[in-house]
Enzyme design. Structure first.
Site, PDB file in Angstrom:
ATOM      1  CD  GLU A  31      -2.497   1.359   2.694  1.00 29.46           C
ATOM      2  OE1 GLU A  31      -2.765   0.326   3.338  1.00 29.46           O
ATOM      3  OE2 GLU A  31      -2.791   2.505   3.079  1.00 29.46           O
ATOM      4  CE  LYS A  33      -6.566   1.758   7.079  1.00 25.51           C
ATOM      5  NZ  LYS A  33      -5.215   2.093   6.593  1.00 25.51           N
ATOM      6  NE  ARG A  65      -0.901   7.900   5.415  1.00 30.76           N
ATOM      7  CZ  ARG A  65      -0.958   6.993   6.368  1.00 30.76           C
ATOM      8  NH1 ARG A  65      -0.030   6.958   7.301  1.00 30.76           N
ATOM      9  NH2 ARG A  65      -1.925   6.116   6.395  1.00 30.76           N
TER      10      ARG A  65
HETATM   11  C1  3PG Z   1      -2.346   3.192   8.302  1.00 33.01           C
HETATM   12  O1  3PG Z   1      -2.652   4.119   7.599  1.00 33.01           O
HETATM   13  O2  3PG Z   1      -2.787   2.057   8.112  1.00 33.01           O
HETATM   14  C2  3PG Z   1      -1.485   3.443   9.480  1.00 33.01           C
HETATM   15  O3  3PG Z   1      -0.821   4.641   9.379  1.00 33.01           O
HETATM   16  C3  3PG Z   1      -0.560   2.357   9.806  1.00 33.01           C
HETATM   17  O4  3PG Z   1      -0.393   2.432  11.160  1.00 33.01           O
HETATM   18  P1  3PG Z   1       0.980   2.046  11.843  1.00 33.01           P
HETATM   19  O5  3PG Z   1       1.968   3.074  11.404  1.00 33.01           O
HETATM   20  O6  3PG Z   1       0.674   2.093  13.313  1.00 33.01           O
HETATM   21  O7  3PG Z   1       1.363   0.669  11.373  1.00 33.01           O
END
Ligand code: 3PG
Length: 217
Positions: A48, A136, A52
């Protein structure tokens, strides 16, 4: 099967095969291809790439063009316009942190799968009403953790999830072991410091370790 049901079914297959979906926030476009190659070399093929950073689109283009073994999804899709952008890029799926009616409607009418983010029962119901049964759970640890997911199993036994948010090497196997979980996601599998240092071998090793432990679990 309706068109959206078929796409959600395909997404279930993609996630089941993936087991782990790294959430990539790419700061330098020159990191994109070596990072994707390092992940693929460790057995982590479904990626993914989040929208950002300023270079996210360029990074996704490079990976799609140069790393054919990667299954590239676009994440942090916040609007119908972002969704269109992902479609133009040739992404294989999309991921959003939440589930607004505008985004769900745009995705329901298109041919590209969306994994919509949910954190409450009402958001789950809204996604379901639009035909989405593969979701999700975000932010998974912060929004109630595995106990929350298990509680949803009562009213929503047909749903399947990819949790992200707070998943680490230490709790990955527990999350993956939940009956409604198809795959787990997050940034722990590609630490920012390793990317900054260009430690591609370290990332490959971490992926291989994660895939091995989840396959045994
Ligand atoms: C996402 O968008 O899925 C999160 O930013 C991932 O979260 P994490 O950095 O705690 O793994």
């Amino acid at each position: 099967m309706t068109d959206i049901a078929r796409r959600q079914h395909d997404l279930r297959e993609t996630l089941t095969a993936a087991k782990v979906v790294p959430v990539l926030t790419i700061e330098r476009v020159s990191d994109a291809v070596p990072l994707a190659r390092a992940l693929v070399a460790g057995g982590v093929r479904t990626l993914e790439i989040t929208l950002r950073t300023a270079v996210a689109i360029e990074a996704a283009k490079a990976v799609i063009a140069e790393v054919p073994d990667a299954v590239v999804g676009i994440g942090t899709v916040l609007s119908a316009a972002d969704f269109e952008q992902a479609q133009k890029l040739g992404a294989r799926f999309t991921v959003s942190p939440g589930a607004t009616p505008a985004l769900l409607e745009a995705a329901a009418e298109s041919h590209l799968p969306l994994l919509p983010g949910v954190a409450t029962a009402s958001e789950v119901m809204q996604a379901r009403e639009h035909g989405f049964d593969t979701l999700k759970f975000f932010p998974a640890e912060q929004a109630g953790g595995r106990a929350m997911l298990r509680a949803w199993g009562g009213p929503f036994p047909d749903l399947r999830f990819c949790p992200t948010g707070g998943i680490t090497e230490a709790n990955a196997a527990e999350w993956f072991g939940e009956p409604s979980v198809l795959a787990i996601g997050g940034s722990w599998i590609c630490p920012a410091a390793s990317v900054r240092a260009g430690d591609w071998a370290g990332i490959t090793a971490m992926c291989a370790r994660a895939m091995k432990s989840l396959s045994q679990g």
